[in-house]
Design an enzyme around this catalytic site. Structure first.
Site, PDB file in Angstrom:
ATOM      1  N   GLN A  68       0.837  -1.193   0.000  1.00 56.96           N
ATOM      2  CA  GLN A  68       0.000   0.000   0.000  1.00 56.96           C
ATOM      3  C   GLN A  68       0.873   1.244   0.000  1.00 56.96           C
ATOM      4  OE1 GLN A  68      -2.428   1.701   3.377  1.00 56.96           O
ATOM      5  NE2 GLN A  68      -4.120   1.156   2.009  1.00 56.96           N
ATOM      6  N   CYS A  98      -6.821   6.691   5.080  1.00 56.56           N
ATOM      7  CA  CYS A  98      -6.259   6.969   6.396  1.00 56.56           C
ATOM      8  C   CYS A  98      -6.589   8.394   6.832  1.00 56.56           C
ATOM      9  CB  CYS A  98      -4.750   6.768   6.375  1.00 56.56           C
ATOM     10  SG  CYS A  98      -3.972   7.056   7.981  1.00 56.56           S
ATOM     11  N   LYS A 137      -7.886   1.900  -1.839  1.00 57.55           N
ATOM     12  CA  LYS A 137      -8.625   1.684  -0.586  1.00 57.55           C
ATOM     13  C   LYS A 137      -9.129   3.035  -0.108  1.00 57.55           C
ATOM     14  CE  LYS A 137      -8.455  -0.665   3.880  1.00 57.55           C
ATOM     15  NZ  LYS A 137      -9.008   0.395   4.741  1.00 57.55           N
ATOM     16  N   GLY A 210     -15.271  -2.941  10.824  1.00 60.27           N
ATOM     17  CA  GLY A 210     -16.172  -3.503  11.826  1.00 60.27           C
ATOM     18  C   GLY A 210     -16.478  -4.979  11.694  1.00 60.27           C
TER      19      GLY A 210
END
Length: 337
Positions: A68, A98, A137, A210
């Site tokens: 990444q 992020c 992402k 989650g």
């Protein structure tokens, strides 16, 4: 495309700063043969000016593994992509999720969701620098964005730029008012929004955020091309020992704690001969015995004893012995009762 990569995207372990280093990934690969592993984020600037072997080196046994990258300069990202590709990564991923202050100040991470055209330019530049898949992402949005319109616009720009796949964290990132830690838990999860996005996109789309159990992962796989978990497998690594059978249909016998500990002791001996400190390895192993008798002593040995001067692979064997002794003691108590 690499078949192992395509398969591995069904279950991937998220890139986690300060956690998913090469030692962590080696451990996780021993637990799952098929899961796609990610490096922690590496900035394009660091690759330009730093020690690329330290930043990008990995053991081939980790494959399939994706790197990444973080950055917002298309030319710099193209160069970083070319360098990372030469190391043999299966996939090059761009971080647009992020929320940390440090990342924002560098103009990369989640703040880039406000600039889909720039991200698209970055993706096009990266695609031109490698024959490996380039993926993104992201979050479902940031701050006051309308997650319906803005996420569709962002995702469509990624598809048009040639992105090969999208990993979507099903939470907004609040760049103003929440810390990075709070951004992992406070913004509400919206899985339905990610499901709707997947239904309209022509590229593989994976969901993140989650998901803490394999039951949840299996449910999400009825809607998505893949699931990405982070803290759950890190904190409870033996969860990964069930992934191959439950997610990938692999009928091979799952690895045992005993086998993992012996593998890691041998690995530690090899790595220490190269200058690695034993605690750089054992810090990722603390959760391996969770739920077992002796788990507390197991963690203490791996965290405290491994930091003592002169500590070596015997620390790993000692931790295993603590669990095995407790298991025998518990069995004897049951027999006596």
């Amino acid at each position: 495309m690499n078949d192992a990569l395509t398969l591995g995207r069904r279950f991937s372990v998220a890139p986690m700063m300060d956690w998913s280093d090469r030692y962590c990934r080696f451990l996780h690969r021993q637990l799952s043969r098929h899961a796609l592993l990610f490096t922690e984020m590496v900035t394009s600037a660091a690759i330009m000016h730093g020690d690329t072997e330290r930043l990008l080196g990995f053991d081939p046994v980790e494959q399939p593994v994706a790197v990444q990258l973080g950055g917002s300069d298309p030319a710099e990202l193209a160069k970083a992509t070319s360098i990372a590709s030469a190391f043999g990564y299966a996939e090059i991923n761009l971080n647009v999720g992020c929320p940390s202050d440090r990342v924002q100040s560098g103009r990369f991470g989640a703040c880039l969701m406000a600039e889909p055209e720039l991200v698209a330019e970055c993706v096009r530049a990266m695609r031109g620098a490698t024959d490996r898949p380039v993926t993104v992402k992201c979050r479902i949005g940031i701050d006051d964005q309308d997650t319906e319109e803005s996420l569709d616009r962002f995702a469509d720009a990624m598809v048009a730029a040639g992105a090969d796949a999208l990993y979507v964290h099903a939470r907004k990132a609040w760049l103003k008012g929440l810390s990075p830690k709070e951004n992992r838990t406070i913004p509400p999860l919206d899985y339905d929004r990610v499901h709707r996005l997947h239904a309209r996109l022509p590229i593989p789309t994976m969901i993140n955020g989650g998901i803490e159990t394999l039951d949840q992962a299996e449910t999400e796989l009825t809607h998505m091309d893949g699931v990405m978990l982070g803290r759950a497998p890190y904190q409870n690594p033996m969860l990964l020992a069930e992934v191959d059978s439950r997610i990938f249909g692999d009928t091979s016998a799952p690895v045992t704690l005993d086998a993992i500990m012996h593998i890691m002791a041998d690995y530690a001996a090899r790595e220490m001969a190269r200058g690695t400190r034993i605690n750089q390895i054992t810090r990722h192993m603390l959760g391996l015995a969770n739920g077992l008798p002796g788990a507390r002593q197991f963690r203490q040995i791996l965290s405290v004893e491994a930091c003592r001067p002169g500590a070596g692979p015997e620390v790993i064997e000692c931790a295993l012995d603590a669990v095995q002794r407790q298991s025998v003691s518990s069995s004897e108590l049951l027999v006596t009762a």
